[in-house]
Structure formats: C-alpha cells, structure tokens
Design a protein around this motif. Structure first.
Motif, PDB file in Angstrom:
ATOM      1  N   ARG A  79       2.087   1.764  -3.501  1.00 38.67           N
ATOM      2  CA  ARG A  79       1.001   2.280  -4.344  1.00 38.67           C
ATOM      3  C   ARG A  79       0.835   3.783  -4.137  1.00 38.67           C
ATOM      4  N   MET A  80       0.831   4.224  -2.889  1.00 41.57           N
ATOM      5  CA  MET A  80       0.593   5.637  -2.617  1.00 41.57           C
ATOM      6  C   MET A  80       1.798   6.487  -3.051  1.00 41.57           C
ATOM      7  N   GLU A 116       0.834  -1.202   0.000  1.00 39.55           N
ATOM      8  CA  GLU A 116       0.000   0.000   0.000  1.00 39.55           C
ATOM      9  C   GLU A 116       0.873   1.259   0.000  1.00 39.55           C
ATOM     10  N   GLU A 170       9.561  12.813   3.263  1.00 46.72           N
ATOM     11  CA  GLU A 170       8.290  12.731   2.533  1.00 46.72           C
ATOM     12  C   GLU A 170       7.806  11.277   2.478  1.00 46.72           C
ATOM     13  N   GLU A 212       6.365  10.291   5.803  1.00 44.92           N
ATOM     14  CA  GLU A 212       5.022  10.853   6.017  1.00 44.92           C
ATOM     15  C   GLU A 212       3.964   9.966   5.348  1.00 44.92           C
ATOM     16  N   ILE A 213       4.242   9.593   4.102  1.00 46.83           N
ATOM     17  CA  ILE A 213       3.305   8.722   3.366  1.00 46.83           C
ATOM     18  C   ILE A 213       3.191   7.365   4.070  1.00 46.83           C
ATOM     19  N   LYS A 239      -4.521   4.210   7.317  1.00 45.55           N
ATOM     20  CA  LYS A 239      -5.351   3.455   6.379  1.00 45.55           C
ATOM     21  C   LYS A 239      -5.401   1.973   6.746  1.00 45.55           C
ATOM     22  N   GLU A 281       3.714   6.478   7.151  1.00 44.74           N
ATOM     23  CA  GLU A 281       2.988   6.500   8.416  1.00 44.74           C
ATOM     24  C   GLU A 281       1.489   6.668   8.203  1.00 44.74           C
ATOM     25  N   MET A 282       1.144   7.520   7.243  1.00 43.98           N
ATOM     26  CA  MET A 282      -0.282   7.717   6.975  1.00 43.98           C
ATOM     27  C   MET A 282      -0.934   6.415   6.519  1.00 43.98           C
ATOM     28  N   ILE A 283      -0.227   5.724   5.649  1.00 42.92           N
ATOM     29  CA  ILE A 283      -0.771   4.460   5.127  1.00 42.92           C
ATOM     30  C   ILE A 283      -0.877   3.436   6.260  1.00 42.92           C
ATOM     31  N   LYS A 322       1.459   7.139  -6.537  1.00 39.64           N
ATOM     32  CA  LYS A 322       0.372   8.092  -6.769  1.00 39.64           C
ATOM     33  C   LYS A 322       0.861   9.535  -6.628  1.00 39.64           C
ATOM     34  N   VAL A 323       1.754   9.757  -5.680  1.00 40.71           N
ATOM     35  CA  VAL A 323       2.265  11.116  -5.509  1.00 40.71           C
ATOM     36  C   VAL A 323       3.546  11.325  -6.317  1.00 40.71           C
TER      37      VAL A 323
END
Lengths: 299, 299, 299, 299, 299, 299
Positions: A70-71, A67, A91, A94-95, A103, A97-99, A74-75
C-alpha cells in the motif's frame, strides 16, 4: 446463576492447560486477516495478554506485506517479484522497514498496552536480535539447448536469518513485558534486510527453545487436496512435513510457514501449529482445548 | 467449533479480573457443605489451584466442628456448649487438635495436591503463626433481685487470637505453595487452643493485608429477614454491618463470620464476602463476575 | 570463676565439630523414650535448636506407634499385626494419621518453638513430600507337604516410600525453619499411608544428601550379643551391617533402623548412627565429641 | 559418659546467649597480656572463631605500643611522651605503622586463620576505613605569676578519628571474614596517623552500630579504690561513667578505655565492657554467662 | 577548541581497548623505579584507578627489596645472599614482613585512595590468600674430584607458592575495591615466608584466570643482546621464552619475571608483558595502544 | 613514544570526570547536523558507546522533522504550520510515526550497535513510556476592534507529555543496553501523537532524575545578540533563563530547547546544556572538559 456456573466451569476446564504451559514460551507468528480485521485484532491482543497473565511468555513476530505494498503504491514505486520474493532496492527497503518497525509494530504494541498488557516493540536491529545475510536468489532459465539452468539474481535487501541473539527477549520476558518483533534483520555492518516473517518466527522459536510455535494464517490449515476443506491434515510428523514441503503441492504462502514449523520442530520445539487466524480466539482454542485446531507438526 | 469459541470468550472475559487480582492475596475461610460434599470439595480445590496458577495467592483457613463432634462421640466423650462455644477440656482439646491439624487439614492438602496444586498444611503452632490467649467467657445469671449479672465461666482451651506472625505464609506464597491453615493457636508456653476459624480467617486476612476475605457458608448470604430468601443483602458498609452484628437478629453461626468481615475491612482489606459454598465454583463466581454473589462488606 | 572458665573451655572444644558440620543437614529420627519422658523431650528440643543456631540444618522425622495404640484402644479398636506391621484398615489409618500429623507432630513443633527455634510441621502429604505405594506383605505358610510357601497378605494402608520430594525442606532450611516430618505418605491419588518412620528417615536423608543420619532409640546401640551390654558394636561397615541385617539375630525394632542406616550410607551419607535417646543430650554427644556414642554405620 | 553429658549441658546453657547475639556485631579491642602470652593469645583466637561460627560478627581492633617501643629501641630511636602520648615524628610513625599494620595485625590474622577462621587484616588506610586528623595536644605551664596556662604542643603524627567508613567491614562480615583492624588512620591526603586503639575501637563500634564493645585489659575492671580488688565496679551508667572519667581518679591507661565505652554507649551501643584479658576465655565469659565479668557501661 | 577535540579523539580511540578488556582482570606486578620516583608513582596510581573506573579489575602485586635492605641496615643486621636469594632468619623475616605488609603495601593503598580509587591492602596471610612452603635452595660445590655437586642449603624463611586462594580478591573486585597484595605467604601453621613478588604475581594471575599479566621493570624489555637497546624483543612464544630462560643469557632480576610470564601463559593467560616502568603511563600504553610496549610472552 | 604518552595523559585527565559521572544517567537530545552529517553521526555514536562503557547511562531522545518533511513530499502531502507546529492529520501522523519510530530510530540503533554498543529502540508507545494528551494550540487574531484575541485551533495529533513511565528505561540501563527513544507518545486509548523531541527529552530527564540533560543543536549555544557570535552566554540561572524564554528574543527552534532545560533544572537535574552538535565529539567535550561548551542552565 447457572449461566455463571457454566462460565466458571470453563475456567476450571482450562486449568490443566494452564498448568502444562506455565512458565513456557510460545512464539506466535501474527499475520493475515487477524492483523487486518479490527474485531479479530482486538481478540488476538486479548488472547495474548491473557496468556501473559496466566503465566506463559508469548512472543509475537509479525511481517506486514500488504501495508508495504500500500505504501509503495502511495509513493508511486512499482514492485517486482522473483520466486514470490519482492525485489527490494534501497528505496523499497526504507519503506518496508518504516512500515514494519514504525507502523505495524507500534500499532500492535499500542493495542496490547490498551488491552492491559505491557508490550515492547523490537526490530531485529534492536540489541542485535536478528543478524541477517543477503538472500541468494536464483531463477531458472533455458540453456538454449532445451535444458534448464539456475542463474543467480540480485533481489536486493532480502535477507536470511544468520543468527538470533535472544538476550533482550529473555530480559523482557523476565520483567513481565511482551516482546513484539518486526521481521527486519541487520547485517553486521548495520544495514537493514527484509526477512520473511514466517521463517523469522521459526528461528526465534528455535533460539528461545519455545514450547510451541503458532502460525496464524487465513486458511484452516494444510489440506490434503488444496481447496477441498474436507481434507484438512491434523498432524504431520517431520518426515511427512518434509515430503509435503518438497512435493510442489503447497501454494506459495504456505511454504515458509511449513518450513518454519519444520525448523522449529527439528530444533526441539515439541509442537508447531498452522492455524486459522480468521477464527475468533484461535490462539486460545489451540492452546486450551484438547482437540486443538489447524495442522500440527510434531517430531 | 462455535461452542469452543464461546469457551474462549469466557476465558477472555475473566481477563479484567485476573489483572485486578494479579499478585494479590485472597484469604478463604473454607467450611460448611463445601467441606463435606465430595463433588463440592473437588470443585473448591480446583478453584483454589486455578487462582494460584493465574497469579493470585489463595490462603485457606478451616475449622472442623462436625468432625470433632463425630470423633468425640466415638471416644464416648460428651460435650457441653456455653454461648455456642464448646467447653474444651484437655481431652477434648487433644481430639480437636488431632482432627483439625491431623485430619481435616491433611485431607485438604492432599486434595489440592491431587488437583495439581502444591499445598502445605499449617496449624497456628507452626512457625508461631497464631499466638492465642485463653478466651474469657461469661454467662448471664439472675442476680436474685430480678436483675442480670455477667459471671465469668471457664470453658477451657478455647482461644482468642493474640497475634498473627505471617512470615511462613509469605515464604510459602513466594515459593509457589498454597498455605492451608487449621484454626489451632498456641499460647506462649506452647499449649494448644481451639480458635473459631471465622475469626482466625479475619485476623489472618488482616495480618497479610489481603485483597479479599471470602467466607464460605451454607446460606446464600445475610438476609434482611432471616428465612426470607428474597431479602438477601448484597452490600453492607462498616456501619451497617456493625449495627446488624449488634442487633441480635443474626443466627449464631453468622455472628463470627460477620465479625471477621468487619475486622478485615476495618484493617484495610477492601472487600469481605459471605458466600454460599453450596453453589458450584462459588469462589470463582465471586472473584470473576461483575455482580459477585452473597453479601459483601465494604468500608 | 574457674568453673566458668571450665564452661568456656567446653564451648571452645566444640569448635572443630561446629566447623565440620557448618551448613550441613542432619536428619534425626526422633522416637522412643526421648519422645515420652518430659525431661528428655525438652533436652532433645534444646539440642535441635542449638544445632540450628550454630549453623547446621537439623531435620526431624518421627513416628508415634505407642500414641496410635493408645488412641485405638480409646475408640475400642482392636489391632492385629503381621510381621510386626499393624494391619491398617481405613479407620485405623484415620486414627494413625491424626495422631502422627495432628498430635505428635504438633507437640514437637510447639516444644521446639517454645525452646526458641522456629519449627514447621509437615506430613508426607504436604508439598508432595513423601509419595507412598502400598506395602506388599507376605506371610509364610505351610504348604501341607512340610514345605513353606510365601503368601501375599493385605495389611491395608501400610506404605513404602516411592519417592521423596525434598523441595519444601530446602525452602524451610534456607529460611531458617526446622522441618518436623510425620511418617505419613500419600499415594498419587492422595490417599494416606502409614510408613515406618525409621525407613522414612533413611529415605529423607538420602534425598537431602544429608551429612549424617541419627536414629534415636532406647538401647545403647547394636550389641554383638543381644542383652550383653559389654558387646556394643561401635562401627559397622556396609558389608558387616548387611550381614547382620540378614542374620536374624537382631530384634524386630532394630531391623528398620539398621536398614535405614544402610540405605543412607549406600546413598552417600557418610555416617549413620543408632544412639541411645535415653541419655541426656545424646544428639550433641554424638555430634560434638570425638568418640561419639552408640553404633555407627559407615561406607 | 556423665562427664560428656555435663559438657553437652554447657553447650545448651549457651543457647539463650547465642540466640540473643545471633547476627549481631561485637567489637573487641584486643590488647594487653592477652596479646603477649602465647596461651592466652590462642584462647582469644579460638573465642573469636567460635563467635563467628555461631553467628556473631566479631570485629577486632588492636594497637601495639610495647612492640613499637621494642622496635624503636632496636633502631636506636628515643621516644618522648607528652600527656602519655608518644611524640611521633616521621621516623617514629614509619616504625609504628610497620609494627601495627605489618607485624601485630598480620600475626593476629595468621593466628585466627590457623584456628580455623578466615581473617582479613586492615589498617585504617584500607578502603578509607579511618579518616584521621592531627591531634591537638596541649601542656600545662606556669605563667610565671603562679598561674597555669595551657600551651599547644606539636606531638607529630598522633591522630584523632575524624570519621569511620564501615563499608569494607560490612562487606567482609557478610562474606564470612573476620576483620582485624590496626589503629592507624589516614588524613585526606593519605598521610598515616597513629590513633589510640581504645578510642578507635569505640568509634568503630559506633559506626557499625555494634551490639557490644569489649575492651580487653590487664586488670579485672574498674575499681572504686584503685589497687583494692574488693571494690570492683560491676556496672556504670553513662552519668556515673562520665563523673568517674573526669574525677582524675583513674590511672592513665584506663582513661581512653572508659572514654571509648562512653562514646559507644552514647551512640546507642547497649553495653560496653572493660574486662580482664588475663583470664582464659574472658570474651566468652562476658558474652555467654549471666553474670558477665569486669565493668560494664550502660546507658 | 581544536585542542580539545583532539583530546576527545584520544578518548574515542581508547574505546576498542576498553571494550576488549571490559570486566577482565589484569594483574600488575608493581616494582622498580615506578615504585620509587614520586612522579612515576603518582602516574601508576592514576593509571590503576582509571582502569578500575572504565570497567577492568586491576590487581596489584608488589615486593619491596630495597626498602627491606634499608631497614635491615638501620637495625644493623647484615644480610647474605645465596643464588640471589636473601638468607632470611627470624629477625630478617620480621623486618621483611613489616616493610612489605606494613609500609610498602599501605603506602600504595593510601596513594590509590588519594587518587580516587578504593584500595584494600592484603598480605598472603589474609584470608589464606597465599599458602607457602619453604624454598629448597641448593648450592653448587666442587666434589673434590674436579666434579660439581649440588648441596642443599637452608636459607630460612624464603618461600615458594604452594597454592593461591583467590576468594578474597574476587570479593573485593566485585565490590569495587582494588586489591594490593604484598608478597608474603603463610605456611599452614601460620608462619610467614618471603616470596619473590614476580613469581607470586604469576601465580596470582593464574589463579584468577587473568586476561593479562604486566611486569613493571626498569628496562625497556628483554634484549636479544643485553645492553644493546636496538635488539629489544617484542614477542616471545612459550617455546622461545623457555629457551631464553634456560640459556643463561638473562641477568638475574629478569629470570623470575620471565618465569612468571611463562607460568601465566602456560595456565591460559593470553598475554604476559615485561614493560618499562620508567616510562610515564606505561601501563596505559601497554593496554590502550595497538603496538604495545616492551616484551610480550604469548602461547 | 612521546606522542603515545601524550595520549595516555589525556585518558588520565578524563579520570575526575569519569569518577564524577560514574553510574549517572545523562539524557541526550540528538538532532540537527549531528543527525545528518555521516561523519558527525558516527562520532556521536562513538561518544555514546564510550559513555556507556566507562560507567554512565546515556539515554538518547530524538525527533526527525526534516525526514518527515521529505517523506511527506514524496507522498505528495502538503503540510501547514501553526506557531511552528505542523498540522498533523491522520495521514501525516502515520508518516511521522513511521519515520520517527521505523526509520530514524532504527538507524540510530543500528549505528550504535555497529559501534560496539547494545542499543534498543523505543517509541513512547512501548511499555507505556510516554503518555500524551492533545496539544491545545491557539492563534492570535484581530478582534476587529484593533485588539487581539486568542482562538483555539485544532492542529491534530500534536501532543504534550502527560506522564513518563521510566520503568523500561531503568530495566534497559540495568541490563547494559542504551535506550534510544523516538518522540512519539500514546494517548490512553493507544492513539499516537507527535511530540516535540526537545520537550520530551526534558520530561524524560526529569522522570529519570538524570544528572545532566544535553541538547545537541546547530548553533554554538544561546547568544546575547542573535547572530553575534561574540555574545555566547555560558551560564544562565533559572531566573535568567525564564526571563530570556519570555523575552521574545529567541528564534523559534531555541524556545523548546530552553524550555526543556528549564523543566529539567526545576525538577532537580543539576545542569542542562545546549551545545553545538556540529563540533566533533561535542558530547565528550561537554562532559570531560573543565570549561564545557555551549550554554548551560543551572538552578
């Protein structure tokens, strides 16, 4: 009616296992196909809720590599790997940890709750659960004279577990909740680090003095000869496991799994298992049948 | 492997029932073939231990008429019955209590413990659990003028439940024990009385505010037409049950069972069941399948 | 009025003893005349209830030999003894257990409850309280050459205490109940064994870490010269008690009583007493007077 | 030996009373001869410690008028009385408080502790136990025309109970301590007030929802005809008590005692007693005998 | 508004100290000017209540020498001192105890309660808090040959601390009360002894395993050169403190203060402080500022 | 030194507020500048940790609109708004949830922990904390005849609070943790919904029966005339608040804030505040000063 009696028999056959694990903590590293395939996902959740209701304390640890990838795509962020570890700049972290915490973690929580359990999602930041330190990576290089030297390389916010504070997990277990933990740790100054989820699961099992550690993966277990399914290894003692770990024969993803099993068993967890998450109800099969499945590491 | 997965599926199918009954008390009147046939006995014990482990609080109530009869014969004591009730003089009561509280009760306790549970046997005398009063029996007689009169008849130490003090049961449930209760009550001055075990079970279910009352018997349930097995009644509401009870159509042994169900349901227990104890795992079948078995009384 | 003040003085004199035993467990082996004579029985029960109310935890252990003999006669069963132990076949054991756990036990329970206490009757089967193993008896035989050989002899279901699980007693004590225990044990496969109640009491005192063990019997204590009441022994230390036990001078019934005292005192119970149950309120006399009564075994 | 058995009988006779008052709170107003005579003092303390050990919660309330008078004399301070109430200026109050909370209170505490109890002394200032307001006294005066008028008169730091905060008493009771309370209250701004100890005891009994209030005094009880000892009144209902209170027939010291009994009984305390503290063990006599002693006020 | 923000900043600056002392016990010896000056008294009380609310457990110990002297004068009693210790006959002890436990103690209690705290006053007699033994005083005398001999002298009811039973303090702390303790102890037979309050505070700190001991006095701390305020000693380790104690350079009142600090620190209390009670909020200054005030003794 | 005394004075001035709010729950809606400016962020965290240490139970609720917008831009996703609400398709919701529960939430948690608190981050999915239903939006349209009609419009996964299950918050409060809640809810089938954080905070305050609700925003409060800072409204009663809400005079962001205050106060929370998060320590200023700051809604 006979069909129903047959079913009742199955319940009764589970009794000795229910007795054996009553009140015990089982750490489950959740990942692979069982985290992607919708049907398998639902089955894992039901398995976990069932474990909770019959008196065990399942604790879920998860990562989320695909995941994250994938993200990042996307960015428009490219990723590089060193020794199989993702170079993790600000950066990327950050992605990641958010995932992981925003998520994947919350998806698992919602699924367990929908299945009748009461899950609470945690990252290693919550209640100082996982304290991390920067992972010191090295790469091998030619020394120009035909020799090889190890050279340190900065791969950013990739972390090692420094310590586990299991307090919040014990609180949640006691109050009837199922803890779901994303493999993000925090350094002492609060910065987030991405931690290999297999290794995190091993350390959490150790800190909880768990009865079992179960690693869900996408192969049947560890094979004597990689690729040859007739050579599944049922049991490894610590010595054999350590030799295998150092042998260079294991493919990359299996290394941290076996390492985590060794960590856990060394710390007194009696059995650690690498099992095939692609099989329906593989967790129940491991816990509630005599033969068990996959590869087991014992002391 | 598929066979094992099938088994795991059965466990998961039980989950909704486990959730529904989690923490609830289930009173089981144990009797009939399931108390005589060795194989059935063992199955019932496993069922009960399983219920305890998955979070329910089973409470067992039992009688022991056939064993009492056997022992009375052994000591050369003849018994007479009035309205199906044994005339119980001092000597008979002594034998009855010994059989109920000293033999049947302890046999059940030992079997449950052997099956991995932790049972504690109680009679109604223990902790003032069942307070009894003398049962006032009457017989019908010709009045000499072609009419019928009811005349009181002393049948000795046969008792009615005056009150239940459920305190000790709650203590045992909380501490993880399975209470096993013989249907002997004590009057306020400590004298023992033999109480119909079906009725005792109904009153205990009421006092415990149980979720379910299950009466094990030797028929499939209640039949529309006695003897015609195609006429099994699945469900009776309170009104229908009361009409049937008064109809005179039920054979003798079924009367107190249905009466106990009515008592329990009137007191707020949501469902009372008369089920076939000759079926293996009949208790699990009743609790863990959608259809249930036997005859159910509801509000 | 002076008479009343005299009574109040007696209460106040008891204070130092109440303070000393506050919260302590006292195991009482109940038997002999005090279990047969109606007036003595009632007095013992009042003593026990009083002990409970003033803050001690009395635990009652009983046998029931005479009642067993009576019932065996009633069913026309002859009994033989080896070394003072009843040869206990299946049928004898069934009768013995019924009498012990179903009659004597419940009679005591009912009497205590009638006296204002809250008793719960247990056999060693309940909650796995007493685990028993088969007692290995031997008889002495001539070897034909003027010598003597010991030969094993099967005396059936006579048991020795293998272990005591005091959990249920602690639960009952904490919740304000008085445990009453019949001397029946269960082997690991659930089979009942008849155990000498004196020895069972000693082992239970040991497992509970009791403050005192009191054996009620029908003599004033142990005599220097059996039959000569002027030679009552007030105190025996462990060494003296052991010598006396081995001396062959004690009559049969006293042997297990003294053995039980030795067992208890060796395990750390500070005082074990053999007292005269024919005396009214002998238990209170032992606990609440400076001199005590009967024979005391100390470390 | 018979003498000892007689003693044991006395203990057993106390059982029904021990049962009745188990866990209940008994407020004892301690005063008069029983607070001065050394032998009586010791007896009261033993009575109180005994009550605590057998499961009651005695709460002691005391004044100390004679000691205050003695100390005032010592410092050369004259006292005046209005309606039997001491005019209490600042200096008098300082002496009164020191005597009550620093001498009498601590003497009682030390005596109870020496007798084996665990007492904690409190004044009404501690933990805001007694909130007081200034007592509004009046005197009757001639109006010059042969009539009588009531005129307010300032008698200083004499207080009425405004409210009782029983929290600290409940804490001490629960933890096994015996609270000993001096009759000093504090106004909301922390100023000390001298309160009639009889009235304080009544209010404390009310606030604690005590089972009994016992007032120790130096007469046998209330007499129909003051001085004629054959006219002792055993029982007064509320109405009779109120009539007697208003009758003007009671001598001064009895007024607040009877008032306190009325207050307590009106608030739901079932029995309030005025008893003769000059009798040895009068408290035990009242609680543990059928007839009781002195005068009892009931609803 | 900026003024308010400034205030908020002060609160936030206190946070690290609040965290450090959360749940810890602080023993405060209260005395000197801070016990006489009305404004200082009120400030000390607010400081103490604040400590309680923010999670610390302040325990107050006090003496009351000047008040005792005042009252002795009032009753015309002359006092003599030996080695700075008051010769304490029966009458003196009665006055001393009344003043300490009945006046000074209750004044402090009332002030704390008025400030919003919930104080409970105790003397060492309550709950057997301080067990005392007679202090063995000696005086130095000429032996007639130019030498000096030590001769015992009876100074009456002056006591040393034999033991502290901190149970009641722990109960009060747990229930949210602030204990206020007068320095009166009781011998085993209940007789009162006057104890130096500084030493009592040190022993209480030791028994409670306190985090800090704070001695309020009327100088800024201990000076290198007595009288020269530029020579304040900030910190003394145990060795230095002991040397100073033995040096003879300290004035009389400081000796027991320093002794108490040494006692406490030797017993494991990490820091003991002698601070200037004449400074407003000196307790808060000591606890909540980095520099602290006065003289600190450390291990 | 005077400077330090001044500081101590500030601590003491806070005492009445500490007493008033001791043990109470304060819900803080965290947002605006105080969530972006690093210095302000740190100050808010210190304020919250301080509140926890001095005995209050702060509960933090947050949104994260600007961060969501930033991330949506990053992935090239355009957003549209209807009535100020973001149209939230599947992809938008995924991003929103990751930002809220995986980034903003964990950043706050890490900051609190770094400041010495023990925070646990939750989304409304955890432990079924917030159950959401789809928000039914409408837009106003011309009916073609000069009139206006309301027409439903699907804005996707924007949710309303259906119910709050405060169980997990109570568990965390009791165990000393600070709950931090992201404004994501779950429908009964586990789907995530974005909920306005202001409204969520109001509902959570209601469910917790909080003492106060504090909304941090970027203006000083509500103004009589928007833009005119001299017209700050200090207090609004419910009626005035409702009139203002309906007046159309408030700018968009203030509407849900005022609505949340009204919800909370209607439910019995005594005071709800809209305060200026740009001011340092604005939370402490509101709680610990007499005047308070911003606009307060009361019943």
């Amino acid at each position: 009616m006979n069909h129903l009696i047959e079913k009742a028999n199955v319940l009764v056959e589970a009794l000795p296992y229910i007795q054996r694990f009553f009140g015990e903590t089982i750490v489950i590293k959740y990942g692979g196909a069982a985290m992607i395939d919708e049907r398998l996902k639902n089955m894992v959740m039901l398995d976990i809720v069932l474990l909770k209701y019959i008196g065990l304390n399942p604790v879920i640890v998860h990562g989320g590599g695909p995941e994250i990838t994938r993200m990042l795509k996307k960015v428009g962020k490219e990723t590089q790997f060193v020794n199989g570890l993702r170079i993790t700049d600000d950066e990327t972290m950050e992605i990641a940890e958010m995932i992981l915490s925003g998520k994947v973690n919350k998806d698992i929580v919602a699924l367990i709750n929908k299945s009748g359990g009461r899950a609470v999602g945690l990252s290693g930041k919550d209640a100082n659960l996982i304290t991390a330190t920067k992972h010191m990576a090295t790469i091998k290089k030619s020394d120009g004279n035909g020799g090889v030297i190890e050279e340190p390389v900065d791969i950013g916010f990739v972390g090692d577990v420094e310590s586990i504070n299991p307090e919040i997990i014990n609180v949640l277990n006691k109050e009837g909740y199922i803890p779901v933990i994303s493999s993000v740790g925090a350094s002492k100054d609060g910065k987030g680090y991405n931690i290999n989820a297999d290794l995190a699961a091993g350390e959490i099992a150790r800190a909880l003095n768990a009865k079992k550690l179960i690693m869900l993966t996408d192969v049947e277990g560890i094979f004597e000869r990689f690729g040859d399914e007739t050579t599944l290894i049922s049991t490894l003692n610590l010595e054999e496991a350590q030799i295998l770990l150092n042998s260079g024969k294991l493919e990359g993803g299996m290394l941290p799994k076996l390492q985590a099993c060794i960590t856990a068993v060394k710390a007194g967890i009696s059995r650690a298992h690498i099992i095939d998450g692609r099989k329906p109800h593989s967790i129940l099969l491991e816990i509630f049948t005599h033969e068990g499945i996959g590869t087991m590491v014992v002391a």
